[in-house]
Design a protein around this motif. Structure first.
Motif, mmCIF file in Angstrom:
data_model
loop_
_atom_site.group_PDB
_atom_site.id
_atom_site.type_symbol
_atom_site.label_atom_id
_atom_site.label_comp_id
_atom_site.label_asym_id
_atom_site.label_seq_id
_atom_site.Cartn_x
_atom_site.Cartn_y
_atom_site.Cartn_z
ATOM 1 N N LEU A 110 1.022 -1.329 0.091
ATOM 2 C CA LEU A 110 -0.152 -0.071 -0.046
ATOM 3 C C LEU A 110 0.604 1.292 0.040
ATOM 4 O O LEU A 110 0.543 2.341 -0.634
ATOM 5 C CB LEU A 110 -0.879 -0.098 1.272
ATOM 6 N N GLY A 111 1.967 1.222 0.588
ATOM 7 C CA GLY A 111 2.868 2.178 0.575
ATOM 8 C C GLY A 111 3.248 2.642 -0.927
ATOM 9 O O GLY A 111 3.247 3.798 -1.205
ATOM 10 N N TYR A 112 3.651 1.617 -1.744
ATOM 11 C CA TYR A 112 4.039 2.088 -2.943
ATOM 12 C C TYR A 112 2.929 2.290 -3.730
ATOM 13 O O TYR A 112 3.007 3.158 -4.841
ATOM 14 C CB TYR A 112 4.918 0.694 -3.591
ATOM 15 N N ASP A 114 0.470 3.872 -2.913
ATOM 16 C CA ASP A 114 -0.037 5.433 -2.500
ATOM 17 C C ASP A 114 1.130 6.346 -3.277
ATOM 18 O O ASP A 114 0.760 7.346 -4.043
ATOM 19 C CB ASP A 114 0.213 5.718 -0.878
ATOM 20 N N PHE A 115 2.349 5.911 -3.297
ATOM 21 C CA PHE A 115 3.468 6.620 -3.787
ATOM 22 C C PHE A 115 3.242 7.089 -5.280
ATOM 23 O O PHE A 115 3.427 7.938 -5.843
ATOM 24 C CB PHE A 115 4.692 6.091 -3.380
ATOM 25 N N TYR A 119 0.563 9.964 -5.028
ATOM 26 C CA TYR A 119 1.465 11.074 -4.595
ATOM 27 C C TYR A 119 2.156 11.517 -6.287
ATOM 28 O O TYR A 119 1.801 12.610 -6.637
ATOM 29 C CB TYR A 119 2.687 10.564 -3.817
#
Lengths: 310, 310
Positions: A110-112, A114-115, A119
């Motif tokens: 999920l971090g990636y 989102d990025f 972002y």
């Protein structure tokens, strides 16, 4: 189009005969001396902006590679974001694929996600399958985006694991032929084993039946291998790096013909032909952006001529 | 020590009986409400700084995961860099492993090598082998760093490709037994095929003979699979995620014992036991840093007790 949708954007480029994908791999040692800007990052930004502005109408797709920006840390990431904004302003209909070869486990993805999608705001991303495709589910769940799985990569060393001969069990053979009836014709050739990359192609194809947003990275440097991959993968988009600087023949027309004969999916092809160095650094003079644009035009022309001839 | 060297740093932690690796995976939804700071990033920085300061003497290694920082774009990258600086100030002898699962082709890797080792300045990085290990050569050439190759990952879905049965050709069998004589005993069990992850372990072992800086990511969730991997990989460092939150038994002692019995390399173990969520979020009160530290102490104690008993 209310929300951007990767499948619609790529289909639009293909319908317009735009097959060339411009790889944005900035290498400051290759940027012409005449390019001005504040520091390394300033010169990279100026160079790529000129290239994007000149090529925006002839390019089908843009593909920045994260490695060439992350090298400069937070400033590089900020610059990448600004370039993506720039593309969305001057070429709003052209899909942007981030080449990041991402891979994580479960919710760490999920971090990636989102990025990449929130972002940076790109339309598609490349992912690496080694952890298992199911591990990458948070990517696939982004249905309006493109998730392009590394399958048969263009590099010389890609056989080390991708080419390992995997046991073709009865069950795997049956599963492949259920999902891909056209694969039956060649599966006989593979007696008891198939290369790992065909298993990856098959699994990605299965995921595509659910998520409808999966593509494959298939190197243009192995054109003969595209045929079985296409027979397994049906209409899935192929992102093809390896044209241009990685060519073994140096003959653009011959290289493209070999790729098209094996990987083109009628009627519109479903291929995204990437060129980076060979287009970006064609000239060390102030005509660098024009020369880059002309190379993409030539690439599109060769493909459209081939398409008209078959 | 004139320049930092990953091999020396990890050996130092093992000699001191410090096996616990603290995974820095900040999840703002799990950070205690009492943690103050300016915005999400400010609270993450404060939380991790408290955790690092409290645990610095009992932790053997730190492992930030890039996904949890890149999620916040350039600000997240900047914060990660500041945390790494912080660790280097308060715990200069403790190696920092960036979990980034990087993979690129040829010179494109140089962008990531620069980012990881020059910009962030960590001591080691995880890499994904799917493109071929030779493709990752720019990483391996950093001889003073640790390059930790994904082999048998801890996630449930890791069998999808890692577990594919690969043809054990006569040549592969011979090559494995030449490099790893102790593997001979079990290779007989694998009749004609071996799982892909053992081929990855073998190839990484071959690279380690040249570069002396290669490790493996081997999930603690598959303890029985560690035995053949260790027989192939000899003394190579194993980074073991999967203890704690990913446990299937919920029994820390039993989980660790299973890992140690199969993966410990005498006399010092050569294992890096990662815990993240299970340590970071033990308490929602203002004793969160102490509770985290105590969990790492307990983990080290269990390992040292086991070590003394065998």
């Amino acid at each position: 189009m209310e929300t951007r949708n990767f499948q619609e954007l790529v289909a639009n480029s293909w319908q317009n005969g735009l097959y060339g994908c411009l790889g944005l791999d900035p290498d400051v040692s290759k940027i012409p001396a005449c390019v001005k800007g504040s520091g390394v990052i300033g010169r990279i930004y100026q160079f790529l902006t000129d290239i994007i502005d000149e090529s925006k109408d002839v390019v089908g797709f843009f593909k920045p590679n994260l490695a060439f920006f992350e090298r400069y840390g937070s400033t590089g990431i900020q610059t990448l974001k600004e370039l993506i904004c720039r593309i969305n302003i001057v070429a709003p209909g052209k899909p942007i694929i981030l080449d990041a070869k991402k891979n994580e486990i479960g919710n760490s993805n999920l971090g990636y996600v989102d990025f990449v999608f929130n972002y940076l705001g790109v339309d598609a991303v490349t992912v690496n399958p080694y952890l298992g495709l199911l591990a990458l589910k948070p990517f696939f769940q982004k249905k309006e985006k493109g998730i392009i799985v590394l399958c048969r990569t263009s590099n010389e060393e890609s056989d080390e694991f991708q080419g390992q001969r995997v046991e073709l069990t009865k069950r795997l053979k049956e599963e492949i032929t259920i999902y891909s009836p056209s694969a039956q014709s060649f599966l006989g050739e593979f007696d008891e084993t198939i290369p790992l990359y065909l298993v990856v192609a098959h699994r990605a194809h299965v995921y595509n039946k659910t998520f409808h947003n999966v593509g494959l990275v298939t190197g243009a440097t192995y054109p003969e291998d595209l045929k079985p991959i296409r027979q397994i993968a049906g209409s899935m988009p192929f992102l093809l790096p390896g044209i241009g600087a990685q060519s073994k023949t140096g003959d653009l027309e011959a290289d493209l013909r070999a790729v098209l004969e094996n990987g083109f999916y009628q009627p519109e092809g479903n291929v995204i032909i990437n060129v980076a160095r060979a287009a970006l650094y064609r000239s060390q003079n102030d005509d660098y952006a024009v020369k880059c644009m002309e190379y993409i035009v030539r690439l599109n022309s060769i493909i459209n001529a081939w398409r008209a001839s078959v």
